[in-house]
Design an enzyme around this catalytic site. Structure first.
Site, PDB file in Angstrom:
ATOM      1  N   CYS A  55       3.873  77.154  70.113  1.00 54.40           N
ATOM      2  CA  CYS A  55       3.314  77.329  71.461  1.00 54.40           C
ATOM      3  C   CYS A  55       2.224  76.274  71.630  1.00 54.40           C
ATOM      4  O   CYS A  55       2.232  75.262  70.940  1.00 54.40           O
ATOM      5  CB  CYS A  55       2.820  78.764  71.698  1.00 54.40           C
ATOM      6  SG  CYS A  55       1.338  79.246  70.798  1.00 54.40           S
ATOM      7  N   ARG A  75       1.008  83.382  71.223  1.00 49.88           N
ATOM      8  CA  ARG A  75       2.457  83.595  71.231  1.00 49.88           C
ATOM      9  C   ARG A  75       3.152  83.203  69.937  1.00 49.88           C
ATOM     10  O   ARG A  75       3.946  83.983  69.399  1.00 49.88           O
ATOM     11  CB  ARG A  75       3.093  82.840  72.408  1.00 49.88           C
ATOM     12  CG  ARG A  75       2.642  83.365  73.764  1.00 49.88           C
ATOM     13  CD  ARG A  75       3.122  82.492  74.885  1.00 49.88           C
ATOM     14  NE  ARG A  75       2.426  81.199  74.876  1.00 49.88           N
ATOM     15  CZ  ARG A  75       2.686  80.208  75.717  1.00 49.88           C
ATOM     16  NH1 ARG A  75       3.649  80.338  76.619  1.00 49.88           N
ATOM     17  NH2 ARG A  75       2.012  79.080  75.664  1.00 49.88           N
ATOM     18  N   ASP A 128       1.916  82.394  78.766  1.00 46.57           N
ATOM     19  CA  ASP A 128       0.749  82.363  77.886  1.00 46.57           C
ATOM     20  C   ASP A 128      -0.267  83.423  78.317  1.00 46.57           C
ATOM     21  O   ASP A 128      -0.807  83.353  79.417  1.00 46.57           O
ATOM     22  CB  ASP A 128       0.106  80.982  77.938  1.00 46.57           C
ATOM     23  CG  ASP A 128      -0.916  80.751  76.839  1.00 46.57           C
ATOM     24  OD1 ASP A 128      -1.247  81.717  76.109  1.00 46.57           O
ATOM     25  OD2 ASP A 128      -1.379  79.609  76.709  1.00 46.57           O
TER      26      ASP A 128
END
Length: 146
Positions: A9, A15, A119
């Site tokens: 990420c 994440r 996100d």
């Protein structure tokens, strides 16, 4: 076939560590790690997983406390058989760091309608819960495919 999997990420604190530890739990015979495409520029290298990401994961039986953020490098990308990213734009970002990784970079949400995982960084608890739900569904789908 895919023994070494890298989950990517942006900062490698929300994440990708969550995806990494979900896959580690589901695929104990594979090497799963994570990294960020902008960990270095964001000054996050070595930082632990975000506290809210850690809390949400812990509530689902996943421990993120061993995690430390890492910057994706070309050499690192070359080590892995499969690179899983959170958003379509991350594919280009990975390939700008490691052009040879294009053919082995896919969405983490590939098998659940090619979903992108938003996100949750610096957002509400609900944003983290929403990201968790897609990550969990996607990890289960990858575990079936692999």
């Amino acid at each position: 076939m895919f023994q070494k999997i890298l989950v990517v990420c942006v900062g490698n604190i929300c994440r990708s560590p969550t995806g990494e530890y979900l896959l580690k739990n589901l695929l104990p015979n594979k090497q799963v790690d994570s990294a960020g495409i902008a960990s270095e520029i964001s000054k996050l290298v070595g930082k632990p997983a975000d506290s809210m990401a850690t809390t949400v994961a812990a509530e689902h039986g996943i421990d993120l406390t061993p995690h430390g953020s890492r910057q994706l490098t070309e050499a690192m990308a070359a080590e892995y058989d499969l690179i899983l990213v959170m958003e379509k734009g991350h594919i280009d970002a990975v390939c700008s760091i490691a052009p040879a990784a294009r053919g082995k970079t896919m969405l983490f949400g590939q098998w659940v309608g090619q979903k992108e995982i938003p996100d949750p960084y610096r957002q509400s608890r609900e944003a983290f819960d929403f990201a968790w739900s897609i990550l969990e569904e996607s990890a289960a789908a990858w575990a079936k495919k692999l």
